[in-house]
Structures are given as C-alpha cells and as structure tokens.
Motif scaffolding. Sequence first.
Motif, PDB file in Angstrom:
ATOM      1  N   GLU A 758       0.831  -1.211   0.000  1.00 19.90           N
ATOM      2  CA  GLU A 758       0.000   0.000   0.000  1.00 19.90           C
ATOM      3  C   GLU A 758       0.862   1.257   0.000  1.00 19.90           C
ATOM      4  O   GLU A 758       0.569   2.230  -0.717  1.00 19.90           O
ATOM      5  N   LEU A 759       1.948   1.255   0.789  1.00 20.85           N
ATOM      6  CA  LEU A 759       2.834   2.420   0.804  1.00 20.85           C
ATOM      7  C   LEU A 759       3.484   2.645  -0.566  1.00 20.85           C
ATOM      8  O   LEU A 759       3.567   3.779  -1.040  1.00 20.85           O
ATOM      9  N   ILE A 760       3.920   1.550  -1.194  1.00 21.21           N
ATOM     10  CA  ILE A 760       4.576   1.672  -2.507  1.00 21.21           C
ATOM     11  C   ILE A 760       3.590   2.191  -3.545  1.00 21.21           C
ATOM     12  O   ILE A 760       3.881   3.120  -4.320  1.00 21.21           O
ATOM     13  N   VAL A 761       2.389   1.598  -3.587  1.00 26.43           N
ATOM     14  CA  VAL A 761       1.379   2.038  -4.560  1.00 26.43           C
ATOM     15  C   VAL A 761       1.015   3.483  -4.334  1.00 26.43           C
ATOM     16  O   VAL A 761       0.867   4.288  -5.279  1.00 26.43           O
ATOM     17  N   SER A 762       0.813   3.854  -3.074  1.00 23.64           N
ATOM     18  CA  SER A 762       0.431   5.229  -2.761  1.00 23.64           C
ATOM     19  C   SER A 762       1.473   6.220  -3.253  1.00 23.64           C
ATOM     20  O   SER A 762       1.151   7.238  -3.877  1.00 23.64           O
ATOM     21  N   GLU A 763       2.761   5.906  -3.038  1.00 17.82           N
ATOM     22  CA  GLU A 763       3.831   6.825  -3.447  1.00 17.82           C
ATOM     23  C   GLU A 763       3.928   6.914  -4.965  1.00 17.82           C
ATOM     24  O   GLU A 763       4.044   8.003  -5.540  1.00 17.82           O
ATOM     25  N   LEU A 764       3.867   5.759  -5.637  1.00 20.97           N
ATOM     26  CA  LEU A 764       4.035   5.776  -7.095  1.00 20.97           C
ATOM     27  C   LEU A 764       2.866   6.441  -7.800  1.00 20.97           C
ATOM     28  O   LEU A 764       3.048   7.222  -8.744  1.00 20.97           O
ATOM     29  N   VAL A 765       1.620   6.160  -7.337  1.00 14.60           N
ATOM     30  CA  VAL A 765       0.452   6.768  -7.971  1.00 14.60           C
ATOM     31  C   VAL A 765       0.438   8.269  -7.712  1.00 14.60           C
ATOM     32  O   VAL A 765       0.107   9.074  -8.594  1.00 14.60           O
ATOM     33  N   THR A 766       0.782   8.676  -6.499  1.00 17.29           N
ATOM     34  CA  THR A 766       0.810  10.108  -6.177  1.00 17.29           C
ATOM     35  C   THR A 766       1.791  10.835  -7.075  1.00 17.29           C
ATOM     36  O   THR A 766       1.497  11.921  -7.607  1.00 17.29           O
ATOM     37  N   ASN A 767       3.008  10.266  -7.261  1.00 20.90           N
ATOM     38  CA  ASN A 767       3.996  10.911  -8.130  1.00 20.90           C
ATOM     39  C   ASN A 767       3.516  10.984  -9.573  1.00 20.90           C
ATOM     40  O   ASN A 767       3.749  11.978 -10.279  1.00 20.90           O
ATOM     41  N   ALA A 768       2.838   9.931 -10.026  1.00 16.93           N
ATOM     42  CA  ALA A 768       2.350   9.941 -11.408  1.00 16.93           C
ATOM     43  C   ALA A 768       1.295  11.015 -11.604  1.00 16.93           C
ATOM     44  O   ALA A 768       1.251  11.681 -12.648  1.00 16.93           O
ATOM     45  N   ILE A 769       0.394  11.160 -10.581  1.00 17.87           N
ATOM     46  CA  ILE A 769      -0.648  12.190 -10.699  1.00 17.87           C
ATOM     47  C   ILE A 769      -0.022  13.567 -10.635  1.00 17.87           C
ATOM     48  O   ILE A 769      -0.406  14.484 -11.381  1.00 17.87           O
ATOM     49  N   ARG A 770       0.962  13.730  -9.730  1.00 21.10           N
ATOM     50  CA  ARG A 770       1.531  15.065  -9.514  1.00 21.10           C
ATOM     51  C   ARG A 770       2.487  15.473 -10.621  1.00 21.10           C
ATOM     52  O   ARG A 770       2.475  16.624 -11.063  1.00 21.10           O
ATOM     53  N   TYR A 771       3.349  14.524 -11.103  1.00 19.92           N
ATOM     54  CA  TYR A 771       4.404  14.922 -12.031  1.00 19.92           C
ATOM     55  C   TYR A 771       4.244  14.342 -13.441  1.00 19.92           C
ATOM     56  O   TYR A 771       4.907  14.798 -14.371  1.00 19.92           O
ATOM     57  N   GLY A 772       3.383  13.355 -13.607  1.00 17.19           N
ATOM     58  CA  GLY A 772       3.260  12.724 -14.905  1.00 17.19           C
ATOM     59  C   GLY A 772       2.088  13.261 -15.701  1.00 17.19           C
ATOM     60  O   GLY A 772       1.500  14.294 -15.383  1.00 17.19           O
ATOM     61  N   ARG A 773       1.740  12.508 -16.762  1.00 16.22           N
ATOM     62  CA  ARG A 773       0.622  12.880 -17.606  1.00 16.22           C
ATOM     63  C   ARG A 773      -0.251  11.656 -17.817  1.00 16.22           C
ATOM     64  O   ARG A 773       0.252  10.532 -17.879  1.00 16.22           O
ATOM     65  N   PRO A 774      -1.537  11.872 -17.892  1.00 17.23           N
ATOM     66  CA  PRO A 774      -2.414  10.728 -18.149  1.00 17.23           C
ATOM     67  C   PRO A 774      -2.208  10.224 -19.582  1.00 17.23           C
ATOM     68  O   PRO A 774      -1.711  10.982 -20.427  1.00 17.23           O
ATOM     69  N   PRO A 775      -2.575   9.004 -19.885  1.00 19.27           N
ATOM     70  CA  PRO A 775      -3.250   8.062 -18.980  1.00 19.27           C
ATOM     71  C   PRO A 775      -2.276   7.439 -17.971  1.00 19.27           C
ATOM     72  O   PRO A 775      -1.115   7.234 -18.280  1.00 19.27           O
ATOM     73  N   ILE A 776      -2.781   7.138 -16.799  1.00 14.68           N
ATOM     74  CA  ILE A 776      -1.997   6.511 -15.732  1.00 14.68           C
ATOM     75  C   ILE A 776      -2.564   5.116 -15.500  1.00 14.68           C
ATOM     76  O   ILE A 776      -3.791   4.935 -15.461  1.00 14.68           O
ATOM     77  N   ARG A 777      -1.657   4.138 -15.353  1.00 16.98           N
ATOM     78  CA  ARG A 777      -2.115   2.764 -15.188  1.00 16.98           C
ATOM     79  C   ARG A 777      -1.298   2.098 -14.063  1.00 16.98           C
ATOM     80  O   ARG A 777      -0.086   2.270 -13.967  1.00 16.98           O
ATOM     81  N   LEU A 778      -1.993   1.314 -13.247  1.00 16.86           N
ATOM     82  CA  LEU A 778      -1.385   0.529 -12.167  1.00 16.86           C
ATOM     83  C   LEU A 778      -1.512  -0.951 -12.525  1.00 16.86           C
ATOM     84  O   LEU A 778      -2.593  -1.403 -12.905  1.00 16.86           O
ATOM     85  N   ARG A 779      -0.387  -1.691 -12.388  1.00 17.49           N
ATOM     86  CA  ARG A 779      -0.418  -3.121 -12.697  1.00 17.49           C
ATOM     87  C   ARG A 779       0.348  -3.899 -11.626  1.00 17.49           C
ATOM     88  O   ARG A 779       1.465  -3.523 -11.251  1.00 17.49           O
ATOM     89  N   LEU A 780      -0.295  -4.971 -11.131  1.00 16.02           N
ATOM     90  CA  LEU A 780       0.347  -5.890 -10.196  1.00 16.02           C
ATOM     91  C   LEU A 780       0.552  -7.234 -10.901  1.00 16.02           C
ATOM     92  O   LEU A 780      -0.361  -7.732 -11.566  1.00 16.02           O
ATOM     93  N   ILE A 781       1.732  -7.803 -10.733  1.00 21.46           N
ATOM     94  CA  ILE A 781       2.072  -9.098 -11.346  1.00 21.46           C
ATOM     95  C   ILE A 781       2.528 -10.036 -10.240  1.00 21.46           C
ATOM     96  O   ILE A 781       3.442  -9.720  -9.480  1.00 21.46           O
ATOM     97  N   ARG A 782       1.862 -11.182 -10.183  1.00 22.23           N
ATOM     98  CA  ARG A 782       2.220 -12.199  -9.181  1.00 22.23           C
ATOM     99  C   ARG A 782       3.171 -13.190  -9.841  1.00 22.23           C
ATOM    100  O   ARG A 782       2.789 -14.114 -10.532  1.00 22.23           O
TER     101      ARG A 782
END
Length: 843
Positions: A758-782
């Motif tokens: 949760e901490l990792i996802v929160s940090e990465l998504v926040t940075n993408a919203i703040r500094y990146g450009r859409p579209p933004i995508r989250l992917r988890l791989i097991r």
Amino acid sequence: MTPPDPTARRVRPDPPPGPDPPPGAPGLATATVDDHGVLTGWSEGARRLLGYRAEEVVGRPAAELRAEPTAGDNAETAARDSGGDTARDSRGDTARGTARGTTGDTGEGAGPCLAHGPRWSGRIALRHRDGHRLEVELLAHRGPPDDGPAGWLLVSAAPREPPEPVTPADHAFAQCPCVLALFDTELRLARANADMQAATARSEEQMRGLRLTELVGHGESDRVERAMRQVLESGERLELETHLRGPGERDEHAWSVSLAPLANRTGGLRGVCFAARDTTAEQEARQRLQLLNEAGARLGSHLDLDRIAQELAEVAVPRLADFASVDLLTFLHEGDEPPEGPLRAPVTLRRAAHRSILDGAPEALADVGGLATHPEHSPTAACLLKGRAARHQVTPSLLASWETKDPGRAARIREHGVHSVIVTPMRARGVILGTALFARHRTPAPFTDDDTLLAEELTARAAVCVDNTRRYLRERGTAEALQRSLLPQRLPELTALEMASRYLPSGAWAGVGGDWFDAIQLSGARAAVVVGDVVGRGIHAAATMGRLRTAVRTLADIDLPPGELLTHLDDMVTRLYSDEKPERLWSFGATCLYVVYDPVSRRCSIAAAGHPAPLVISPEGTADVLGPPIGPPLGLGELPFEIMETELPEGSLLALYTNGLINGREREIGDGLETLRDVLSRPAPSLDALCDDVLRALPPAHPEDDIALLLARTRALHSDRVATWDIPADAPAVAEARRSTTEQLIDWGLEETVFTTELIVSELVTNAIRYGRPPIRLRLIRDRDLICEVSDASSTAPHMRRARVFDEGGRGLMLVAQMATRWGTRQSTDGKTIWVEQDVSTG
C-alpha cells in the motif's frame, strides 16, 4: 679329362678360319661357365684364341683348358692365396690381379676359385689346341647373361699397345678429373683415362677391346650401352643417371653419365665419348634434404604432441633407422610449465610414439603412453643431462656395461641384435622437451656422422613443432579459461522462458573464438536473450567478447528497447576501434542478436546486427526463420537497427545460434540451416536432449569455428496472475488504488505484504498524478516476486534526492527503495513505467 693331343691336327684338318675381327676391334674371346665349372658358351673370338670350335669344348670342364702350372704359376697362385694384389708369371712379368673373394686353384673351376666373389681378374696360363702354352689376361664376372643360366662370364682381349700421349690434349684426356673413356662404333673401349682405370681397377691395356657390359657386368650397364647405341644412331648427346657397383664394392654408386658422339673431320662417326661423375655423395645429400623437407611438411601440419612424435618416428623408419622412439617429459601432456633448473637423474619420460620395421615394434620396452624411468648412466638420461646427441656402436664391452646399469633395456638390445644407436635431445628455445632414439639391427651398416647430423636435424625440427604446440595449447587453455569465465556459468531461472544452452569451442587449428550468449531478467517478468560473435581468435577475441557481454548487461539493466541497445553497443565498438592499434582493428568486428520476450503480452521484440536470424518452432512443430531486418555488424555505425515485433504462442521454441553451427567447408550453403530445422522439429524429452541432438547432427568432430546455441521455450503469465487498473489523474484516486491493491493481495494470499505494498502504490500513484501525464495505469504481477508497476505518458524519469529536515516531500522514493528488492524505470514509445519488486518467498 686331359687337353686334346696336339697330334690330332695330323689326322683331322683344322677348321676353316673365321672372319676377321671388325676394323679397329681387337680379338675378343668370351666364354661362359656354370657354377660347376662346365663351359656353357664359346665365342668366335675364343676359337681364334685357343683354336677350339664351340662343339669341341661346350659341355666339358673348363679346367681342361689350363696349361700345366710352372714355378711362376705356383708363385702366382701362392700370392693370390695370401690375399696379394699382384702375381708374377713364368716370364717374371708382373700382372695386376683383382681377385675379389677367395682365390686359389680348384679341381673343377676355370682356374681361380670364383665361388664367393662377384668379380675376378688376372693372368692365367691356357693350352692352345695345337699344344702350345698361352698366357692371357682374364676378366670374370659373376652373374648370368640376360638370357642364360647362372654362372660366370669370362672375357679375354688380345693386348694392344696404347698410343703414347704426344699432345697436351692427350695429357688432358689422361688426367681429366672424371671418369672418361672412348668407345668405337662397335662399343668397344679404345681409350680410358686414369679415373676410368681406377673405377674399374683395371689398366687401359686390360680394358681395351671390352664392352661396358663386359667390364662391369650386366644390369644397369646394359641400359648405358643401349644409350650409347642410341647416340651412335642419332648423333645427338645424351644424359642419364645410373647406379653401378665397382669392383669389390658392396654398395652401388650413383653416376651421372654424359654420352657424346665422336665425329671425324668429314663428319663420320668414329665412336662415343663416355664421361661419368660419381654423384653418390650428392644423391645422398639430396635424399637427406628430401627427408628433411618431408619431415618439415609432416611435422608442421599438426598441433598435437603425440601426432608430431608419431610423424617423426614414421619419417625416420625405415629411411634412417630400423627402429625409432620419441619420449617426452611428463609436463608436456599434463599442461604444466617446464621444470625449473637443470634436469636430474633418474629421468621419467612418457612414450609418445615409436615405429619399427618389425610388426608390433617388439624392440620397444615401453608402450605408447606409458612411463619409463631412465637411470643416470643410461644413453637416454646421459643425452638429456649433457644436452647433446650421442652415437653408440653396440660392442660387447659397451653392452656389458649397460647390463649392469639397466639390464632390462640391455636384454632387449641383445635380443634383437641392435648394433648401432643414436640418441638426440629434443630442445627448443632453451626448453628440454624429451629425446628421440634411432637404432639399427637389420640394416648392416652402422650409423655415420652424417646420419647423426640428420637425426639431430630431424629431432630439432620436431622439437620446434612440439614447443609450438606446447605454447599454443597453453595460450589456448588460457583463452578458453578466460572465455568460459566470461560466459554464463549457468542460465538464470526465468518465469518467461525455459532455457538450455551449449558452447562448443573450435578445433585445435582454429583457436578460441569470441562466440557468446546470455540470458537476462528484465523488469515486469520479461526476459532478454542475446547471442553474439566476435571476429578473431585467441585471448584478444575472448576479452573483447567479455567487454561486449558486460556492455549488453549494463544496457539491458536500463531497459532499452532492442534497437536502441544495439545502437549503443555499436557506438561502444566504434570507440574500441579508435582506441586500438591499427593492426588489431580486424579483431573488433562483431555481430549480435538481441531478443526480448514479455510473458504477459506474449510479445517478442527482436533486433539483429549482422547476425543470423533465429528459428522459431511452433508448438505444433513447424520451424520457420524469425526474420527481423538484419542491420550491419557492430562497429560500422552506418544504419539504425530496426525492431521486429511478433506474438509467440505459449510453448514456442526460439533457437539462437552462431554461424559456426550451420556453416562449414564440408557443407553447402543452406544445408546446415535445413538440418537445424529438421532436428528442432523433432520431439525431444527435454531442451538439453534437443541441444545434444543438434550438436550430433550438425558440427563436425573438429569444428573450424566456435559454436554457441541457446534454446528458449516461451511461457505465459495468465490473467489470474496479473491485475491492471486505469487511474484517474486526481488525488482521490490514490485511496481507490490502495483499496484495489489490498483486495488483490488478499485474493492472492499475500496478506503479509499489504502494508508495504500500500505504501509503494500510494507513493508511485501520487507521483504519477503530480508529475506525470495521463493516462496513468497501475499493474500488479504475481511472479516469483510481487511486481508493482505504474505507467504514465510522461518521459520524465523520477530520481531520488536527499530531503532536508523541514522539507515536506522528497522522501517517497527513498522509502520505496528501502522496502523493495529492486526498482527502476523503463522508457517506452508512449511514456515511462516505474516498477518495484518485492520478495514474497516464504522459505
């Protein structure tokens, strides 16, 4: 039987006189006698000499023609029996005799005993048909005429006074420094110089009127006489090489014969000039030189210690020795460095080769490959310790001394009758390598000084080849060790690919090359496989291969696409060109094939720099070339490298290889690739077994080029192991991303990773919203690890920085890096992806 009574002439008329001898030819009498002393032939000249017709004497013992011996004859016989060279006749004159073998009277022979020698000459007293005594010069040759039985040829010529030398030309003829003779048109000798008389051991007076076949017997002299007749018929000069055995000689000599027609002032032929030069020494020197040339060609064509030793033994036997052996110091076969300091006895040697004129080489005390220890005073050890060749004539006293020091070898020498031995050290560039031994036991002649020099030269040439092989094997071993240390020791365990590989170095002649392969774990469960080939051989090629492999791993770590990676690699090779010496630039040419496979999308990306395209074998067994646009080899810097992308079904087989696998002198172009297709299309229990099948079917026993083969079977990560969400570009989306992540982790049974993830996802998504450009995508791989990826359309890569005490931000990536196993960024055509891996193993 006694000679015929002279009174027979009163009751029986004399036979009519025969024809006069040809002009210029003396009266020549010839007869043949068999081994029992019975006359088997009688010439017209013999009839003129003694008065008997052929039918009166043929079939009777030749001894009946001898006159009763006088005191002078007895003295002559005694002189011959004592081995003397001259005999005095009844008139007190001295006649030179050349009795070869045993001389003396017999009851059945023609006078002297001719049973044991090949030639006899001297004066003998005969009884004429009318009863008077006649002394003649007699020349006897052992051996039959061309068409007659075995026995002797007896020749006698009436004496004719030679002309006295009266001109400088006559003196020059007599003293000419070669064998020189003049023959008339009947091919009978008219003049002979001093060398001709010495060569035949007869005076000119004794030879005058005789033909060459009568002087030296039949055999090669017949060929020379035919050549003389050809000169008379054609009027042209003739040169020929022949071998003749002189009086009392055991071995034949080689002669270079020149024949020229003799013409009078009107152009008519008067005879033939015979000039000969003894070329035995020159021929032996040519034979030795030919043997050395053959040895150089044979010895220098191998890079194998035992094969070089065997070639030396085969060259020496039987042309130099009856038995030859080559023994090498043990460090050569063990790959060690030469021993330091001088050798010390006893010396242990390994038998590398031996050869004999006898089947099975029974003279050898050691088997090929076996070890033998030589005591200090043995010929072999003494040769090594002194460092020079030694020749031994095996006398009883010498053999007795050897028996006290090395009884086993002495017994073998005695058993086979070895009478002459040469032992030579094998030394090259100051390094003692072993010894070569040459022995004679069937050849009666002992070794000479020339034989010793020849043995030394043969051994020296072999020693240089052995040392070259030693140095080459040492360098090759070093290069192979370096190359294998730079190749992957084992392939990594990858989710995306099941792999097997083989590396086969080239044969000894070719040297170590620069073929290489590798497999690299990429982010997002992807995998990269690479194969390459560096031009050149040896340590330099292996070192260059290592630099390229390291560069590929470094560029793969930053997740460059295949085309961009090859472009950077091309730039690096170009820089290596500029840094190297001009004479080594050829060794920097290289080819490379780089493949990236994504098990999630099952997409495969390929780029090639002058390298053969890979083969892909479908799950159904169909083999096709996966043909990307092939760019130029690395280092040319001419064109960009294009990428080919394709989708591969799960279970597809990729075959990456270097050109040594499919190319070769004994194979037509394209045949190797078709064979590879055929082998890969067959079912196999495993990839390792399939690699073995390929190497059995394709490369020769000693390939001319290195071979690298990498087989990779694709796997797929199915949807139940991958979760993907599109993230809106607003702050409340961060909480939704955390909640979705928690639910997915619980579904996968990874509750213990919820807090950290949760901490990792929160940090990465926040940075993408703040500094990146859409579209933004989250992917988890097991996968073996838990992979979290956040992508956006911005190409700006994040970087960690050290936050100050009162800063509100700047700590997020620092925390992510500390909680993750590894993390990074990869660029794509439509943005970037930040990925983080966590270790979720339970063991």
